[in-house]
Design a protein around this motif. Structure first.
Motif, PDB file in Angstrom:
ATOM      1  N   ALA A 254     -28.833  21.500   8.297  1.00 32.87           N
ATOM      2  CA  ALA A 254     -29.752  22.359   8.508  1.00 32.87           C
ATOM      3  C   ALA A 254     -30.550  21.746   9.598  1.00 32.87           C
ATOM      4  N   ILE A 255     -30.906  22.697  10.422  1.00 28.52           N
ATOM      5  CA  ILE A 255     -31.891  22.411  11.458  1.00 28.52           C
ATOM      6  C   ILE A 255     -33.233  22.538  11.191  1.00 28.52           C
ATOM      7  N   ILE A 256     -34.115  21.672  11.391  1.00 27.68           N
ATOM      8  CA  ILE A 256     -35.654  22.086  11.419  1.00 27.68           C
ATOM      9  C   ILE A 256     -36.186  21.929  12.834  1.00 27.68           C
ATOM     10  N   ALA A 257     -36.718  23.220  13.403  1.00 24.24           N
ATOM     11  CA  ALA A 257     -37.127  23.050  14.416  1.00 24.24           C
ATOM     12  C   ALA A 257     -38.733  23.671  14.245  1.00 24.24           C
ATOM     13  N   TYR A 258     -39.613  22.879  14.907  1.00 25.63           N
ATOM     14  CA  TYR A 258     -40.955  23.346  14.698  1.00 25.63           C
ATOM     15  C   TYR A 258     -41.823  22.708  15.472  1.00 25.63           C
ATOM     16  N   ASP A 259     -43.090  23.194  15.755  1.00 27.77           N
ATOM     17  CA  ASP A 259     -44.036  22.268  16.373  1.00 27.77           C
ATOM     18  C   ASP A 259     -45.564  22.710  15.594  1.00 27.77           C
ATOM     19  N   THR A 260     -46.550  21.677  16.003  1.00 27.42           N
ATOM     20  CA  THR A 260     -47.636  21.802  15.139  1.00 27.42           C
ATOM     21  C   THR A 260     -48.950  21.466  16.124  1.00 27.42           C
ATOM     22  N   MET A 261     -50.143  21.980  15.481  1.00 36.10           N
ATOM     23  CA  MET A 261     -51.236  21.720  16.324  1.00 36.10           C
ATOM     24  C   MET A 261     -52.042  20.703  15.404  1.00 36.10           C
ATOM     25  N   TRP A 262     -52.263  20.577  14.234  1.00 33.77           N
ATOM     26  CA  TRP A 262     -53.172  19.579  13.649  1.00 33.77           C
ATOM     27  C   TRP A 262     -52.276  18.860  12.262  1.00 33.77           C
ATOM     28  N   LEU A 263     -51.038  19.005  12.636  1.00 31.20           N
ATOM     29  CA  LEU A 263     -50.145  18.073  11.709  1.00 31.20           C
ATOM     30  C   LEU A 263     -49.684  19.004  10.419  1.00 31.20           C
ATOM     31  N   SER A 264     -50.470  19.978  10.281  1.00 28.89           N
ATOM     32  CA  SER A 264     -50.081  20.981   8.928  1.00 28.89           C
ATOM     33  C   SER A 264     -48.744  21.337   8.837  1.00 28.89           C
ATOM     34  N   THR A 265     -48.267  22.116   9.875  1.00 31.67           N
ATOM     35  CA  THR A 265     -46.783  22.535   9.885  1.00 31.67           C
ATOM     36  C   THR A 265     -45.924  21.442   9.771  1.00 31.67           C
ATOM     37  N   GLU A 266     -46.239  20.098  10.440  1.00 29.59           N
ATOM     38  CA  GLU A 266     -45.320  19.199  10.349  1.00 29.59           C
ATOM     39  C   GLU A 266     -45.349  18.679   8.938  1.00 29.59           C
ATOM     40  N   LYS A 267     -46.424  18.806   8.350  1.00 33.42           N
ATOM     41  CA  LYS A 267     -46.244  18.069   6.972  1.00 33.42           C
ATOM     42  C   LYS A 267     -45.288  18.785   6.031  1.00 33.42           C
ATOM     43  N   MET A 268     -45.341  20.408   6.566  1.00 34.62           N
ATOM     44  CA  MET A 268     -44.521  21.191   5.502  1.00 34.62           C
ATOM     45  C   MET A 268     -42.890  20.886   6.146  1.00 34.62           C
ATOM     46  N   ALA A 269     -42.943  20.817   7.482  1.00 34.77           N
ATOM     47  CA  ALA A 269     -41.466  20.367   7.968  1.00 34.77           C
ATOM     48  C   ALA A 269     -40.772  19.319   7.388  1.00 34.77           C
ATOM     49  N   LEU A 270     -41.657  18.050   7.052  1.00 32.21           N
ATOM     50  CA  LEU A 270     -41.145  16.977   6.396  1.00 32.21           C
ATOM     51  C   LEU A 270     -40.834  17.113   5.151  1.00 32.21           C
ATOM     52  N   ALA A 271     -41.662  17.971   4.448  1.00 31.23           N
ATOM     53  CA  ALA A 271     -41.517  18.160   2.948  1.00 31.23           C
ATOM     54  C   ALA A 271     -40.366  19.186   2.828  1.00 31.23           C
ATOM     55  N   ILE A 272     -40.066  20.099   3.779  1.00 28.54           N
ATOM     56  CA  ILE A 272     -38.570  20.762   3.650  1.00 28.54           C
ATOM     57  C   ILE A 272     -37.360  19.924   3.569  1.00 28.54           C
ATOM     58  N   MET A 273     -37.628  19.175   4.691  1.00 28.57           N
ATOM     59  CA  MET A 273     -36.392  18.152   5.071  1.00 28.57           C
ATOM     60  C   MET A 273     -36.301  17.410   3.867  1.00 28.57           C
ATOM     61  N   ASP A 274     -37.467  16.610   3.101  1.00 30.18           N
ATOM     62  CA  ASP A 274     -37.055  15.756   1.879  1.00 30.18           C
ATOM     63  C   ASP A 274     -36.341  16.693   0.883  1.00 30.18           C
ATOM     64  N   GLY A 275     -36.891  17.956   0.750  1.00 32.25           N
ATOM     65  CA  GLY A 275     -36.072  18.852  -0.344  1.00 32.25           C
ATOM     66  C   GLY A 275     -34.610  18.864  -0.067  1.00 32.25           C
ATOM     67  N   LEU A 276     -34.346  19.149   1.294  1.00 32.72           N
ATOM     68  CA  LEU A 276     -32.864  19.531   1.704  1.00 32.72           C
ATOM     69  C   LEU A 276     -32.031  18.071   1.647  1.00 32.72           C
ATOM     70  N   VAL A 277     -32.738  16.908   2.005  1.00 34.31           N
ATOM     71  CA  VAL A 277     -31.989  15.755   1.905  1.00 34.31           C
ATOM     72  C   VAL A 277     -31.796  15.542   0.448  1.00 34.31           C
ATOM     73  N   ALA A 278     -32.712  15.830  -0.473  1.00 33.51           N
ATOM     74  CA  ALA A 278     -32.732  15.350  -2.044  1.00 33.51           C
ATOM     75  C   ALA A 278     -31.531  16.371  -2.408  1.00 33.51           C
ATOM     76  N   GLY A 279     -31.381  17.635  -1.900  1.00 34.36           N
ATOM     77  CA  GLY A 279     -30.362  18.564  -2.294  1.00 34.36           C
ATOM     78  C   GLY A 279     -29.023  18.150  -1.720  1.00 34.36           C
ATOM     79  N   GLY A 280     -28.827  17.224  -1.019  1.00 36.46           N
ATOM     80  CA  GLY A 280     -27.623  16.621  -0.390  1.00 36.46           C
ATOM     81  C   GLY A 280     -27.138  17.385   0.957  1.00 36.46           C
ATOM     82  N   ALA A 281     -28.132  17.817   1.578  1.00 38.82           N
ATOM     83  CA  ALA A 281     -27.662  18.503   3.033  1.00 38.82           C
ATOM     84  C   ALA A 281     -28.064  17.459   4.011  1.00 38.82           C
ATOM     85  N   GLU A 282     -27.391  17.580   5.302  1.00 36.75           N
ATOM     86  CA  GLU A 282     -27.665  16.909   6.338  1.00 36.75           C
ATOM     87  C   GLU A 282     -28.681  17.553   7.113  1.00 36.75           C
TER      88      GLU A 282
END
Ligand code: FEO
Length: 397
Positions: A254-282
């Motif tokens: 999976a590709i996560i491409a994002y940008d952020t103003m005050w880090l809220s969207t970035e926190k979401m991106a990192l949490a989605i990434m953690d879930g993907l990795v926990a689910g076995g995805a690159e």
């Protein structure tokens, strides 16, 4: 100046190395490693030059031609493709050999006339047409939309040599010319970037062309593209890769491409990434303001999910997010799923805009995505994580 290199007896690489180019097609394509403009000279009873070079490298091409043979002796100038990086030196070369016959497709003729407005001895060739040079011959294979309507391949059967112009190319400047002289991982990486950014929309046509070549039973021992390294140790490697990339089979990536103003969207991106990795995805994660768009598109080539995030600003997405979405709409990647996510403050909208752009790129949308007001709470981040796990399960399926 780079050295003339022999591919076989009487067949020479006479192109040019552009060490310093860092963007191609204007600003559309980053070329971190420079490029080459490959032109090939076949000296037989007749002499043929296959393709030329970008205009600023004309003198270099002429100097190389003069070292091998007097350019006035060129009988045929084959123009496989009229884009300026290959035909830029065409008018200057024709001044040196004004009686040479110019061989190109009908669309090539139309384009050459439009580019250079000059009358020469043109011969329109079609798939299967062949000319004898003496001991060797040239056979032509039209390849429309690979990647322009005018494109064609030239084949030298006696040497099992395919000169397919842009196809199978890579933007790499080196002092070496062949695949057995360089880091093949690097070459494949650049070949993938080239395919993803230039050829991806034509994947179905590429598959058909590969099938056609297979049916023709062409013996191919060497592939000399118009950019980068010449494939002589293992031409099957790049043919197999083109087949795989065209089919867009993808991996659990999976590709996560994002940008952020005050880090809220970035926190979401990192949490989605953690879930993907926990689910076995690159996962490959890119903050768009510090990433190269063309490198991201290369990574999309073998990914199965594209997740794009932006906060809402002025009822819109961050301007830095738009170019990737624009590219995706143009490139139409096959067999991908996508999702929009992002934070908002007083009013939302970014997520919907991203979703519409992903739909326009023919990417299957995961509904409803996720939007969070203000700063994501622990519960919001858990939702992001779970979404990541669900997407991992889908792309691993
Ligand atoms: Fe389509 Fe290398 O030009």
């Amino acid at each position: 100046m780079s050295q003339i290199t022999a591919l076989a007896e009487g067949i020479y690489w006479v192109g040019a190395v552009d060490w310093n180019i860092r963007s191609f097609h204007g600003p559309a394509f980053s070329t971190h490693r420079g490029t080459t403009y490959n032109a090939y000279l076949v000296v037989d009873e007749k002499v043929a030059l296959i393709d030329t070079v970008y205009g600023p490298f004309t003198e270099e091409l002429v100097a190389k031609l003069k070292r091998v043979n007097d350019p006035v002796k060129i009988d045929y100038l084959v123009i496989n493709h009229t884009e300026s990086d290959h035909s830029g030196a065409f008018p200057a070369i024709m001044k040196l050999c004004p009686r040479a016959r110019v061989l190109c497709t009908q669309r090539g003729y139309d384009s050459l006339k439009a580019h250079y407005n000059a009358e020469f001895d043109y011969t329109i060739v079609k798939s299967g047409d062949s000319i004898s040079l003496g001991r060797r011959s040239l056979t032509f294979i039209e390849a429309p939309m690979l990647h322009w309507p005018d494109s064609m391949f030239t084949y030298v059967p006696e040497e099992a040599l395919l000169l397919p112009n842009d196809a199978f190319g890579q933007h790499i400047a080196t002092t070496n010319r062949f695949d057995d002289e360089v880091d093949i991982g690097l070459v494949m990486d650049e070949a993938a970037k080239y395919f993803a950014n230039i050829l991806m929309p034509f994947s179905n046509l590429i598959l058909k062309k590969l099938e056609e070549i297979q049916k023709l039973g062409l013996n191919i021992k060497t592939i000399g593209p118009s950019h980068g390294i010449i494939w002589r140790r293992d031409p099957g490697r790049i043919i197999e890769a083109y087949s795989r990339w065209s089919e867009s089979r993808g991996t659990a990536k999976a590709i996560i491409a994002y940008d952020t103003m005050w880090l809220s969207t970035e926190k979401m991106a990192l949490a989605i990434m953690d879930g993907l990795v926990a689910g076995g995805a690159e996962v490959k994660l890119f903050k768009l303001s510090v990433s190269d768009r063309n490198d991201i598109i290369k990574e999309i080539l073998d990914a199965r999910a594209i997740l794009v995030g932006s906060p809402t600003i002025n009822n819109d997405i961050l301007p830095v997010v738009s170019p990737l979405l624009d590219d995706l709409v143009g490139l139409r990647p096959k067999n991908k799923i996508g999702m929009a996510f992002g934070s908002y403050g007083w009013g939302g909208g970014a997520q919907k805009i991203i979703a519409e752009r992903l739909k326009a790129a023919k990417i299957d949308l995961i509904e409803p995505g996720i939007a969070v007001q203000w700063v994501p709470t622990a519960d919001d981040l858990q939702r992001c994580y779970e979404l990541g796990r669900e997407i991992a399960a889908r792309i691993k399926d």
